[in-house]
Design a protein around this motif. Structure first.
Motif: not given
Length: 281
Positions: A199-202, A128-129, A271-272, A276-279
């Motif tokens: 983590y924050l993005t999730l 997330n930007l 975690l990254n 990526l795979h979740k997206r």
């Protein structure tokens, strides 16, 4: 073979024996691509005068024995035994008159992230930007040449920067952890800035927790005393041997509720990678 004789073996020669090639060289230093990770810009330096190495990406350095023990994951006895089997030349580096050292780098500018290339890099990593803007900057820097480079900068506790872009992974300044406090009784710990921002993005928010980003698993031991005073510690390290060792070390020293949360992304590298795979999914 004893330690003194082992450390007289040329590190450059040892690296060549291991199949590594010199990427660039001057009278004093030889530079290699780091043997600890994949990279396109050499960040592993060997001081030929002192016969010492330093990896700018990992923030670690030392003599030949130090390198072999880390690289091969051998103890001291095995290291000395294996080195004694090789027909290495004992390159006894004679000290030269020191020359005046130029600065290894110069930071030209630090500003908010605005480069389309860096924004695209964050998007490629599904980060997330808005969160990246809060915790990272755009750092413009130079090495010995006049050419200026730029990358995402994640500042550590001693003023250094973890630097990332598509082509470079390294550290400007001294290597250290990054601590972010919010007066919380819960501490969440990560290996890298990208895992922290993932983590924050999730979560889609910044949880009311304190955070420590190691910036290298070699710094896990430096964080043991920082666990004191927390009711809960959560770790989100990589699913590899280094991540396992860092988790085990901190868990063994913790006196509070300790949660190793790698089980939530056990099928992924980190975690990254999970994000990526979740997206994609």
């Amino acid at each position: 073979m004893n330690c003194r004789n082992a450390n007289k073996i040329s590190i450059v020669e040892f690296l060549k024996r291991e199949g590594m090639r010199i990427a660039k060289e001057n009278e004093r230093d030889s530079w290699f691509l780091s043997p600890f990770r994949s990279e396109s810009t050499p960040s592993f330096k060997v001081d030929k005068t002192k016969n010492l190495f330093y990896d700018f990406g990992e923030g670690i350095g030392g003599n030949l024995i130090d390198f072999v023990m880390i690289y091969k994951k051998w103890d001291l006895r095995k290291t000395l035994n294996e080195l004694s089997k090789g027909s290495f030349s004992f390159n006894q580096h004679k000290p030269k008159q020191p020359t005046k050292k130029a600065a290894k780098y110069t930071i030209k500018e630090v500003r908010s992230i605005s480069s389309p290339a860096l924004i695209a890099y964050l998007e490629e990593r599904a980060i997330n930007l808005d969160f990246a803007q809060q915790f990272c900057t755009q750092v413009h820097y130079q090495f010995t040449s006049e050419k200026t480079y730029f990358g995402l900068g994640f500042k550590n506790d001693v003023g250094g920067y973890e630097l990332r872009n598509r082509y470079f992974k390294g550290c400007l300044g001294s290597k250290s952890t990054t601590t972010i406090t919010q007066d919380s009784s819960t501490l969440s710990m990560f290996e890298s800035w990208s895992d922290f921002l993932s983590y924050l993005t999730l979560k889609k928010q910044i949880p009311h927790e304190d955070f420590i980003v190691l910036n290298s698993t070699f710094l896990a031991s430096k964080c043991v005393n920082k666990l004191n005073g927390y009711e809960k510690v959560k770790t989100f390290f990589d699913n590899d041997e280094a991540g396992y060792r860092a988790t085990l070390l901190l868990q063994s020293k913790s006196t509070c509720a300790f949660r190793d949360l790698r089980k939530h992304y056990s099928d992924f590298n980190d975690l990254n990678d999970f994000l990526l795979h979740k997206r994609i999914g």
